[in-house]
Scaffold this active site. Structure first.
Site, short mmCIF file in Angstrom:
data_model
loop_
_atom_site.label_atom_id
_atom_site.label_comp_id
_atom_site.label_asym_id
_atom_site.label_seq_id
_atom_site.Cartn_x
_atom_site.Cartn_y
_atom_site.Cartn_z
CD GLU A 1 -1.58 4.74 4.59
OE1 GLU A 1 -1.10 5.60 5.36
OE2 GLU A 1 -2.26 3.77 4.98
CD GLU B 1 -5.26 -6.06 -0.92
OE1 GLU B 1 -4.79 -4.92 -0.89
OE2 GLU B 1 -5.90 -6.55 0.02
CB CYS C 1 -8.75 -4.71 -3.39
SG CYS C 1 -7.65 -3.30 -3.20
CB CYS D 1 -10.93 -2.60 0.67
SG CYS D 1 -10.31 -2.05 -0.95
CG ASN E 1 -0.41 -0.19 2.53
OD1 ASN E 1 0.60 -0.87 2.69
ND2 ASN E 1 -1.02 0.42 3.53
CB CYS F 1 -5.30 -1.40 -1.66
SG CYS F 1 -6.58 -0.71 -0.61
N1 THU Z 1 -5.11 -1.65 2.78
C1 THU Z 1 -4.56 -2.46 1.84
O1 THU Z 1 -3.55 -2.11 1.21
N2 THU Z 1 -5.14 -3.65 1.60
C2 THU Z 1 -6.16 -4.18 2.33
O2 THU Z 1 -6.56 -5.31 2.09
C3 THU Z 1 -6.79 -3.39 3.40
C4 THU Z 1 -6.31 -1.99 3.51
C5 THU Z 1 -4.43 -0.38 3.08
C6 THU Z 1 -5.11 0.86 2.61
C7 THU Z 1 -4.56 1.88 3.58
O3 THU Z 1 -3.27 2.30 3.14
C8 THU Z 1 -4.37 1.09 4.86
O4 THU Z 1 -4.31 -0.27 4.48
C9 THU Z 1 -5.47 1.31 5.89
O5 THU Z 1 -6.72 1.13 5.33
#
Ligand code: THU
Length: 134
Positions: free
Chosen positions: A45, A56, A90, A87, A43, A54
């Site tokens: 941000e 994925e 994804c 999520c 991920n 994300c």
């Molecule tokens: N996140 C992911 O990368 N994958 C997931 O399956 C759940 C959430 C990330 C998004 C964000 O950067 C952080 O986790 C918190 O939501």
């Protein structure tokens, strides 16, 4: 597909590269393409929170950019959480590339393997467009 524990270890490695200064939630994903190639993502941000990517989505986009159009499996790891399910967005990205299997950690040291339809039942995808009148 390679050994699931190896793929999970790779996902954890990818999670170590997560850029997550806001949530501190470090996620990594491994995509296994139908031709056996393996792609990773973490991920990433952003100060504008909604612009976060994300793990994925990152791995799937990387695979797509390398020409992949069918993904067999996605393996997800999170360094600082128990269960880590993908999520909704994804799951929809996975649907586009025909993911069959999704592997997640359960937080107590085991992995759970799901058929894709279990985690996104009654889904909409490319075939839905084909099967409907224009
Ligand atoms: N996140 C992911 O990368 N994958 C997931 O399956 C759940 C959430 C990330 C998004 C964000 O950067 C952080 O986790 C918190 O939501």
């Amino acid at each position: 597909m390679s050994d699931i524990n190896e793929l999970y270890a790779k996902a954890r490695q990818a999670a170590a590269s997560a850029y997550a200064p806001y949530s501190k939630f470090h996620v990594g994903a491994v995509v296994v393409a139908d031709d056996g190639r393996v792609f990773t993502g973490c991920n990433v941000e952003n100060a504008a929170y909604g612009s976060a990517i994300c793990a994925e989505g990152n791995a799937i986009s990387t695979a797509a950019a390398a020409g992949v159009r069918k993904i067999d499996a996605v393996v997800i790891a999170c360094l600082n959480a128990g269960e880590c399910y993908p999520c909704g967005n994804c799951r929809q990205l996975m649907r586009e590339f025909g993911v069959d299997t999704v592997v997640v950690q359960d937080g107590v040291g085991s992995l759970r393997t799901h058929r894709f339809a279990e985690i996104l039942p009654h889904s909409f995808g490319p075939d839905s467009l084909e099967n409907n009148p224009k």
